[in-house]
Design a protein around this motif. Sequence first.
Motif, PDB file in Angstrom:
ATOM      1  N   GLU A 171       6.223  -7.002 -13.374  1.00  0.00           N
ATOM      2  CA  GLU A 171       5.085  -6.787 -14.273  1.00  0.00           C
ATOM      3  C   GLU A 171       3.832  -6.308 -13.534  1.00  0.00           C
ATOM      4  OE1 GLU A 171       3.053  -6.937 -18.050  1.00  0.00           O
ATOM      5  OE2 GLU A 171       5.170  -6.925 -17.524  1.00  0.00           O
ATOM      6  N   LEU A 172       3.500  -6.955 -12.434  1.00  0.00           N
ATOM      7  CA  LEU A 172       2.308  -6.585 -11.677  1.00  0.00           C
ATOM      8  C   LEU A 172       2.427  -5.177 -11.090  1.00  0.00           C
ATOM      9  CD1 LEU A 172      -0.458  -7.622 -10.897  1.00  0.00           C
ATOM     10  CD2 LEU A 172       0.562  -8.660  -8.867  1.00  0.00           C
ATOM     11  N   ASP A 173       3.598  -4.857 -10.561  1.00  0.00           N
ATOM     12  CA  ASP A 173       3.828  -3.513 -10.014  1.00  0.00           C
ATOM     13  C   ASP A 173       3.748  -2.457 -11.117  1.00  0.00           C
ATOM     14  OD1 ASP A 173       4.144  -4.587  -7.492  1.00  0.00           O
ATOM     15  OD2 ASP A 173       6.346  -4.531  -7.549  1.00  0.00           O
ATOM     16  N   LYS A 174       4.294  -2.792 -12.291  1.00  0.00           N
ATOM     17  CA  LYS A 174       4.259  -1.854 -13.423  1.00  0.00           C
ATOM     18  C   LYS A 174       2.818  -1.588 -13.852  1.00  0.00           C
ATOM     19  CE  LYS A 174       5.027  -2.828 -17.907  1.00  0.00           C
ATOM     20  NZ  LYS A 174       5.683  -3.177 -19.164  1.00  0.00           N
ATOM     21  N   LEU A 175       2.017  -2.644 -13.954  1.00  0.00           N
ATOM     22  CA  LEU A 175       0.626  -2.474 -14.375  1.00  0.00           C
ATOM     23  C   LEU A 175      -0.175  -1.697 -13.328  1.00  0.00           C
ATOM     24  CD1 LEU A 175      -0.025  -5.986 -15.939  1.00  0.00           C
ATOM     25  CD2 LEU A 175       0.385  -3.821 -17.148  1.00  0.00           C
ATOM     26  N   SER A 176       0.085  -1.960 -12.055  1.00  0.00           N
ATOM     27  CA  SER A 176      -0.588  -1.211 -10.987  1.00  0.00           C
ATOM     28  C   SER A 176      -0.228   0.264 -11.067  1.00  0.00           C
ATOM     29  CB  SER A 176      -0.200  -1.768  -9.619  1.00  0.00           C
ATOM     30  OG  SER A 176      -0.675  -3.073  -9.468  1.00  0.00           O
ATOM     31  N   TYR A 177       1.037   0.556 -11.324  1.00  0.00           N
ATOM     32  CA  TYR A 177       1.485   1.946 -11.483  1.00  0.00           C
ATOM     33  C   TYR A 177       0.778   2.619 -12.671  1.00  0.00           C
ATOM     34  CZ  TYR A 177       4.553   5.637 -13.282  1.00  0.00           C
ATOM     35  OH  TYR A 177       5.042   6.812 -13.804  1.00  0.00           O
ATOM     36  N   LYS A 178       0.709   1.914 -13.785  1.00  0.00           N
ATOM     37  CA  LYS A 178       0.046   2.484 -14.974  1.00  0.00           C
ATOM     38  C   LYS A 178      -1.427   2.769 -14.679  1.00  0.00           C
ATOM     39  CE  LYS A 178       3.529   2.223 -17.889  1.00  0.00           C
ATOM     40  NZ  LYS A 178       4.129   3.378 -18.538  1.00  0.00           N
ATOM     41  N   ILE A 179      -2.092   1.864 -13.966  1.00  0.00           N
ATOM     42  CA  ILE A 179      -3.501   2.066 -13.613  1.00  0.00           C
ATOM     43  C   ILE A 179      -3.658   3.292 -12.710  1.00  0.00           C
ATOM     44  CG2 ILE A 179      -5.450   1.080 -12.329  1.00  0.00           C
ATOM     45  CD1 ILE A 179      -4.518  -1.686 -13.510  1.00  0.00           C
ATOM     46  N   GLN A 180      -2.738   3.485 -11.758  1.00  0.00           N
ATOM     47  CA  GLN A 180      -2.783   4.677 -10.909  1.00  0.00           C
ATOM     48  C   GLN A 180      -2.656   5.956 -11.734  1.00  0.00           C
ATOM     49  OE1 GLN A 180       0.336   4.125  -8.052  1.00  0.00           O
ATOM     50  NE2 GLN A 180      -0.874   2.713  -6.800  1.00  0.00           N
ATOM     51  N   CYS A 181      -1.874   5.885 -12.798  1.00  0.00           N
ATOM     52  CA  CYS A 181      -1.675   7.055 -13.671  1.00  0.00           C
ATOM     53  C   CYS A 181      -2.955   7.435 -14.424  1.00  0.00           C
ATOM     54  CB  CYS A 181      -0.556   6.784 -14.676  1.00  0.00           C
ATOM     55  SG  CYS A 181       1.083   6.676 -13.925  1.00  0.00           S
ATOM     56  N   LEU A 182      -3.928   6.545 -14.476  1.00  0.00           N
ATOM     57  CA  LEU A 182      -5.172   6.820 -15.206  1.00  0.00           C
ATOM     58  C   LEU A 182      -6.090   7.761 -14.436  1.00  0.00           C
ATOM     59  CD1 LEU A 182      -5.914   3.244 -16.576  1.00  0.00           C
ATOM     60  CD2 LEU A 182      -4.696   5.126 -17.703  1.00  0.00           C
TER      61      LEU A 182
END
Length: 119
Positions: free
Chosen positions: A48-59
């Motif tokens: 979950e934490l890695d997924k959210l970090s990835y999504k934030i990078q996509c911003l």
Amino acid sequence: MKVAFASKDNIYVNEHFGWCKKFFIYEIKENSYNFIKEVESKEKIENELDKLSYKIQCLDNSDILYVEQIGPKASLLVKDSKIFPIKASNEKEKIEDVLNKLIKMQENPPIWMRRIISK
């Protein structure tokens, strides 16, 4: 001011942050806006934490994130990344309407927007 929209179609704000497969990035300059790019965020990540970090990078260093839904943990992580998350008022909220509303808000900006403008 850069705004990232969680959207399926680049017309409506109709995606959940954690499930979003692409973000549409716009830039607001004074009284106008322009589309910058579409960012894919399809990578499947179990943690979950890695997924959210990835999504934030996509911003892509956006100042504002506009979503249909966002969980409390994700919202905190987004804020910690100096991005202001906003939930759409409904699934039929158009990106164009949001951009025009944000332009109008600059006339008498709320505190969170003042911080973005002063950067």
